[in-house]
Scaffold this motif. Sequence first.
Motif, PDB file in Angstrom:
ATOM      1  N   HIS A 143       0.816  -1.211   0.000  1.00  0.00           N
ATOM      2  CA  HIS A 143       0.000   0.000   0.000  1.00  0.00           C
ATOM      3  C   HIS A 143       0.856   1.270   0.000  1.00  0.00           C
TER       4      HIS A 143
ATOM      5  N   HIS B 205       1.228   5.596  -2.761  1.00  0.00           N
ATOM      6  CA  HIS B 205       0.311   5.082  -1.734  1.00  0.00           C
ATOM      7  C   HIS B 205      -0.988   4.653  -2.388  1.00  0.00           C
TER       8      HIS B 205
ATOM      9  N   PRO C 160      -5.710   1.481   1.708  1.00  0.00           N
ATOM     10  CA  PRO C 160      -6.161   0.109   1.928  1.00  0.00           C
ATOM     11  C   PRO C 160      -7.661  -0.051   2.149  1.00  0.00           C
TER      12      PRO C 160
ATOM     13  N   SER D 212      -9.686  -0.966   6.747  1.00  0.00           N
ATOM     14  CA  SER D 212      -8.452  -0.299   6.331  1.00  0.00           C
ATOM     15  C   SER D 212      -7.273  -0.738   7.190  1.00  0.00           C
TER      16      SER D 212
ATOM     17  N   TYR E   4      -4.069  -3.006   5.637  1.00  0.00           N
ATOM     18  CA  TYR E   4      -2.827  -2.249   5.414  1.00  0.00           C
ATOM     19  C   TYR E   4      -1.617  -3.180   5.412  1.00  0.00           C
TER      20      TYR E   4
ATOM     21  N   LYS F 231       1.877  -2.787   7.859  1.00  0.00           N
ATOM     22  CA  LYS F 231       1.810  -2.748   9.328  1.00  0.00           C
ATOM     23  C   LYS F 231       3.191  -3.024   9.910  1.00  0.00           C
TER      24      LYS F 231
ATOM     25  N   SER G   7      -1.605   5.994   6.920  1.00  0.00           N
ATOM     26  CA  SER G   7      -2.280   5.636   5.681  1.00  0.00           C
ATOM     27  C   SER G   7      -3.381   6.661   5.447  1.00  0.00           C
TER      28      SER G   7
END
Length: 83
Positions: free
Chosen positions: A20, A35, A38, A54, A58, A61, A67
């Motif tokens: 992402h 980017h 998510p 989201s 993602y 993480k 984000s």
Amino acid sequence: MTWFLTQKISWNQTNRFPHHTFWWEGIDGSRIFTHFPPCDTYNGTLGGAELALSVANYSEKGRGTRSLLPFGHGDGGADPPGR
């Protein structure tokens, strides 16, 4: 360009894109910060279920600390007040 953001790559139903947030590198070696939110939607409501999705989706993480979650209608507007 300094950065690139799109939601459309998440629409692929065959191959899930594995990241992402990352540096996209071109064949000439140039790089651009990229980017893909998510949330997998153009019509963000910022509701609890959407925020939870989201966070769960993602990919970065533990490495990424932020984000984006676009909100409003994908055609460029938010809901009118009271709706």
